[in-house]
Design an enzyme around this catalytic site. Structure first.
Site, short mmCIF file in Angstrom:
data_model
loop_
_atom_site.label_atom_id
_atom_site.label_comp_id
_atom_site.label_asym_id
_atom_site.label_seq_id
_atom_site.Cartn_x
_atom_site.Cartn_y
_atom_site.Cartn_z
N ALA A 159 0.84 -1.21 0.00
CA ALA A 159 0.00 0.00 0.00
C ALA A 159 0.88 1.25 0.00
O ALA A 159 1.32 1.71 -1.06
CB ALA A 159 -0.93 -0.04 1.20
N ARG A 160 1.19 1.76 1.17
CA ARG A 160 2.10 2.89 1.33
C ARG A 160 2.85 2.68 2.63
O ARG A 160 2.29 2.18 3.61
CB ARG A 160 1.34 4.23 1.39
CG ARG A 160 0.84 4.74 0.05
CD ARG A 160 1.99 5.11 -0.90
NE ARG A 160 1.54 5.61 -2.18
CZ ARG A 160 1.38 4.86 -3.27
NH1 ARG A 160 1.60 3.57 -3.24
NH2 ARG A 160 1.00 5.42 -4.42
N ALA B 25 3.19 -2.73 -8.74
CA ALA B 25 2.19 -2.49 -9.80
C ALA B 25 2.81 -2.53 -11.20
O ALA B 25 2.08 -2.56 -12.18
CB ALA B 25 1.52 -1.13 -9.59
N GLU C 152 11.22 6.76 0.57
CA GLU C 152 11.75 5.97 -0.56
C GLU C 152 12.72 6.82 -1.35
O GLU C 152 12.45 8.02 -1.53
CB GLU C 152 10.58 5.50 -1.44
CG GLU C 152 9.67 4.54 -0.67
CD GLU C 152 8.45 4.07 -1.48
OE1 GLU C 152 8.33 4.44 -2.67
OE2 GLU C 152 7.63 3.34 -0.92
N HIS D 238 9.27 -0.60 -4.53
CA HIS D 238 7.99 -0.01 -4.96
C HIS D 238 7.71 -0.30 -6.43
O HIS D 238 7.55 0.61 -7.24
CB HIS D 238 7.97 1.51 -4.69
CG HIS D 238 6.58 2.06 -4.65
ND1 HIS D 238 6.22 3.15 -3.90
CD2 HIS D 238 5.42 1.68 -5.27
CE1 HIS D 238 4.93 3.41 -4.07
NE2 HIS D 238 4.42 2.52 -4.90
N ASP E 159 7.04 -3.67 -0.16
CA ASP E 159 7.29 -3.01 -1.44
C ASP E 159 7.32 -1.50 -1.27
O ASP E 159 7.75 -0.78 -2.17
CB ASP E 159 6.18 -3.39 -2.44
CG ASP E 159 6.44 -2.83 -3.84
OD1 ASP E 159 7.55 -3.10 -4.37
OD2 ASP E 159 5.58 -2.13 -4.38
C1 OXD Z 1 0.32 3.44 -7.34
C2 OXD Z 1 1.44 2.53 -6.98
O1 OXD Z 1 -0.13 4.22 -6.49
O2 OXD Z 1 1.91 1.79 -7.86
O3 OXD Z 1 -0.12 3.40 -8.49
O4 OXD Z 1 1.88 2.54 -5.83
#
Ligand code: OXD
Length: 317
Positions: A229-230, A281, A259, A278, A254
């Site tokens: 996520a974050r 995606a 970062e 990261h 991730d």
């Molecule tokens: C997004 C990511 O927010 O890949 O798209 O983290």
């Protein structure tokens, strides 16, 4: 005749991407720029396509005609600053295109832990032949914190692998791939049951530091924590403590608070941690999907139709 739409895109686009946008609006002018040299283009810009992690405040201040910002990412963490919140500029994101790569990434981490790859890869680097106990994810329990489109893709694959699927979500919808749905205020109850906890919530005021040592203590000692996520959804210092003290078994990460992850972070050297930069995606198909969504939304914008993935600038998702 209507004025030509001026679109500034803060990313390289291939010819096929430009064609997608031109198919949506043959008259538009597309300007590709980097964050650092986009300012001169902003005076005339109607639309800005950017990434959620880029600080575009200066660009927006120089853009009196700006009507729409589109995030090529799902996250919009840098795009909900007060000046934008109080303006009439609309914000959309790329929610909905992440399910396939992110869920594959989550399972690559879960299977790696379960089959001991985090240890075997380290052993291979030293030519060490040593068996360590391995496990199966079949009939294990996964808890998905946040059941949006990414969470649903994870749930679907987890069911296919024979797992029990728990998930937390604001609205109590009926979900075919979820065995038990929890409200966000029942998070602790869900965490206590899980062998794998996967965080898939957007970063908002409500989800900032959702995971602290308290949550890790509620999880099973044998459980793995996966964050795609974050980073700021987790108190990173508490996570390090939980991993060092065996409060949880391991973590697949991730995303990080800062970062790139600092070279001095203790996380790098932990054998019970898998770190990726990261990229959950990313895949060769990401930009094709992102630009398709942007181009479809450009059609909606021109026709005055309802926009896809309109972000609530105050809520942040
Ligand atoms: C997004 C990511 O927010 O890949 O798209 O983290």
């Amino acid at each position: 005749m209507t004025a030509t739409l001026q679109i500034v895109v803060l990313n390289q686009l291939a010819e096929r991407h430009l064609e997608m946008l031109k198919n949506a609006d043959p008259n538009c002018s597309i300007h590709i720029a980097k964050l650092e040299n986009a300012a001169p283009l902003m005076a005339e810009a109607d639309i800005l396509a950017t990434w959620g992690h880029l600080d575009i405040r200066q660009l927006c201040a120089a853009a009196p005609k700006l009507k729409w910002i589109h995030a090529l990412s799902a996250g919009v963490e840098q795009l909900t600053f007060p000046e934008l919140q109080s303006s009439s500029v609309i914000l959309t994101n790329s929610k909905g295109i992440h399910g396939i790569p992110v869920s594959e990434h989550v399972f690559s981490m879960m299977l790696a832990f379960s089959r001991g790859l985090n240890l075997f890869i380290r052993q291979q680097q030293q030519s060490i032949w040593k068996r360590v106990p391995t496990d199966e994810i079949y009939e294990k329990t996964i808890a998905i914190v946040g059941l949006g489109s990414i969470g649903r893709s994870i749930a679907k694959r987890a069911k296919g692998l024979g797992m029990t699927v728990l998930a937390s979500k604001q609205e109590q919808t009926s979900e075919i791939f979820v065995d038990r749905l929890y409200r966000p205020d029942q998070l602790h109850q869900m965490l206590a049951e899980a062998d794998f906890v996967v965080v898939a919530v957007p970063l908002t005021e409500a989800t900032k530091e959702l995971f602290t040592i308290e949550e890790f203590r509620i999880m099973k000692k044998s459980a793995y924590f996966i964050n795609i996520a974050r980073g700021s959804v987790v108190n990173e210092t508490d996570l390090v403590t939980a991993l060092e003290q065996g409060v949880i078994k391991g973590a697949g990460l991730d995303v990080f608070d800062h970062e790139p992850l600092a070279e001095t972070s203790p996380l790098w050297n932990m054998t019970n941690v898998i770190i990726t930069p990261h990229i959950a995606a990313l895949s060769p198909y990401y930009l094709d999907r992102a630009v398709k969504l942007f181009a479809d939304n450009l059609t909606h914008f021109i026709q005055g139709d309802e926009m896809t993935n309109l972000v609530d600038k105050v809520k942040g998702y």
